[in-house]
Write a protein that holds these residues in place. Sequence first.
Motif, PDB file in Angstrom:
ATOM      1  N   LEU A  81       0.891 -10.271  -3.965  1.00 17.95           N
ATOM      2  CA  LEU A  81       0.298  -9.676  -5.162  1.00 17.95           C
ATOM      3  C   LEU A  81      -0.388 -10.735  -6.029  1.00 17.95           C
ATOM      4  O   LEU A  81      -0.925 -10.420  -7.092  1.00 17.95           O
TER       5      LEU A  81
ATOM      6  N   GLU B 278       0.833  -1.212   0.000  1.00 18.56           N
ATOM      7  CA  GLU B 278       0.000   0.000   0.000  1.00 18.56           C
ATOM      8  C   GLU B 278       0.865   1.258   0.000  1.00 18.56           C
ATOM      9  O   GLU B 278       0.562   2.231  -0.711  1.00 18.56           O
TER      10      GLU B 278
ATOM     11  N   VAL C  35       2.395   1.763  -3.507  1.00 17.44           N
ATOM     12  CA  VAL C  35       1.372   2.206  -4.462  1.00 17.44           C
ATOM     13  C   VAL C  35       1.074   3.695  -4.292  1.00 17.44           C
ATOM     14  O   VAL C  35       1.002   4.446  -5.273  1.00 17.44           O
TER      15      VAL C  35
ATOM     16  N   THR D  89      -1.828  -9.735 -14.258  1.00 16.05           N
ATOM     17  CA  THR D  89      -2.000  -8.410 -13.645  1.00 16.05           C
ATOM     18  C   THR D  89      -2.992  -7.534 -14.396  1.00 16.05           C
ATOM     19  O   THR D  89      -3.558  -6.604 -13.827  1.00 16.05           O
TER      20      THR D  89
ATOM     21  N   LYS E 102      -4.418   1.960 -13.015  1.00 18.54           N
ATOM     22  CA  LYS E 102      -5.201   0.890 -13.631  1.00 18.54           C
ATOM     23  C   LYS E 102      -5.091   0.887 -15.146  1.00 18.54           C
ATOM     24  O   LYS E 102      -4.901  -0.166 -15.766  1.00 18.54           O
TER      25      LYS E 102
ATOM     26  N   ARG F 152      -1.878  -1.583  -9.703  1.00 18.51           N
ATOM     27  CA  ARG F 152      -2.655  -1.083  -8.567  1.00 18.51           C
ATOM     28  C   ARG F 152      -2.634   0.438  -8.493  1.00 18.51           C
ATOM     29  O   ARG F 152      -3.613   1.063  -8.102  1.00 18.51           O
TER      30      ARG F 152
END
Length: 241
Positions: free
Chosen positions: A175, A14, A17, A81, A54, A51
Motif C-alpha cells: 500500500l 483488491e 477493497v 493516504t 476516495k 481505495r
Amino acid sequence: MKVKKITDYDKKIEEIVESLKDTVKQAGAKGLVFGLSGGIDSAVIAGLAKRAFKDDSLGIIMPIDSIKEDEIHARLVGENTGIKVEYVDLSKTYHELIKASFDSENKMAKSNIKPRLRMTNLYYYAQSLNYLVCGSSNASEYYVGYFTKHGDSGADIFPIIDILKTDIFEIAKHLNLPKEIIEKKPSAGLWKGQTDEDEMGFTYEELDNYILNGEIADKNKKEKIDRMHKNTSHKRNLDIF
C-alpha cells in the motif's frame, strides 16, 4: 475463522477493497470511519479505506494522554493516504470518568477505558455521517484475545481480521505506507514504552507460525499462547449462555 498465509498481496488488497464497497452498500451507508492511532494496523485500514471510498474515508486521531509520536505518525498516514483526518482529544473525558467513578489500582482496567471511549466517539461520528465503523483487529491478536472487549473490538466491519500480523506488514508495503510506520514496533499505546511483543511475551513471528503450523520451539511460550487463547474465548464468542 480460517487463517492462511497470503501469497498474492495485491490480489488480497483488491478483494478487501471490493468487500468493503459491498458491505457499505448493503448497509445503505456512504463510507468508513476508523481510529487512526499511528500504528501499522490502523495505517493499513486507512490505505484500504481510501481505495474503497476516495472521499468518504475518515480517520480520527483520539489521544488520551497519548505519546506525541503516535499523533505525528497518525498525521503522517493521513498525508500519505490522502484520507480526511479529524482530531478529538479524549483525555479530559477519560479523567472525568475516573473522577466520577473511582481511581482503580488495576492499571489494565484503567487503560482499557481508553479504547472504549474511542469506540463511543467513532460511533458518534458514524451515525452522524452515515458511515460504518471499521475495526483494525488482525488474526494474530484476535487469536490470543489481545484486544479490548467492546473497545477496539467494537466495530461494524473487520477487513483484516483474517490476516496474520506478519502479513499486515507486507500489505503495508504494497500500500506504499510510510517507512516510519512499517518499521515501528507494534504497540497499543496504552502507556509509554509499552510494546505488544513485550507484553505478550512472544514475537508475532512465533505466534503466527504457531497459528499456521501448530509449531513453536519454546514450551513455555506454547503454554502461554494456549492459555491466552482459552482464557479469552469469551471475547470471541458473544453467546450469553
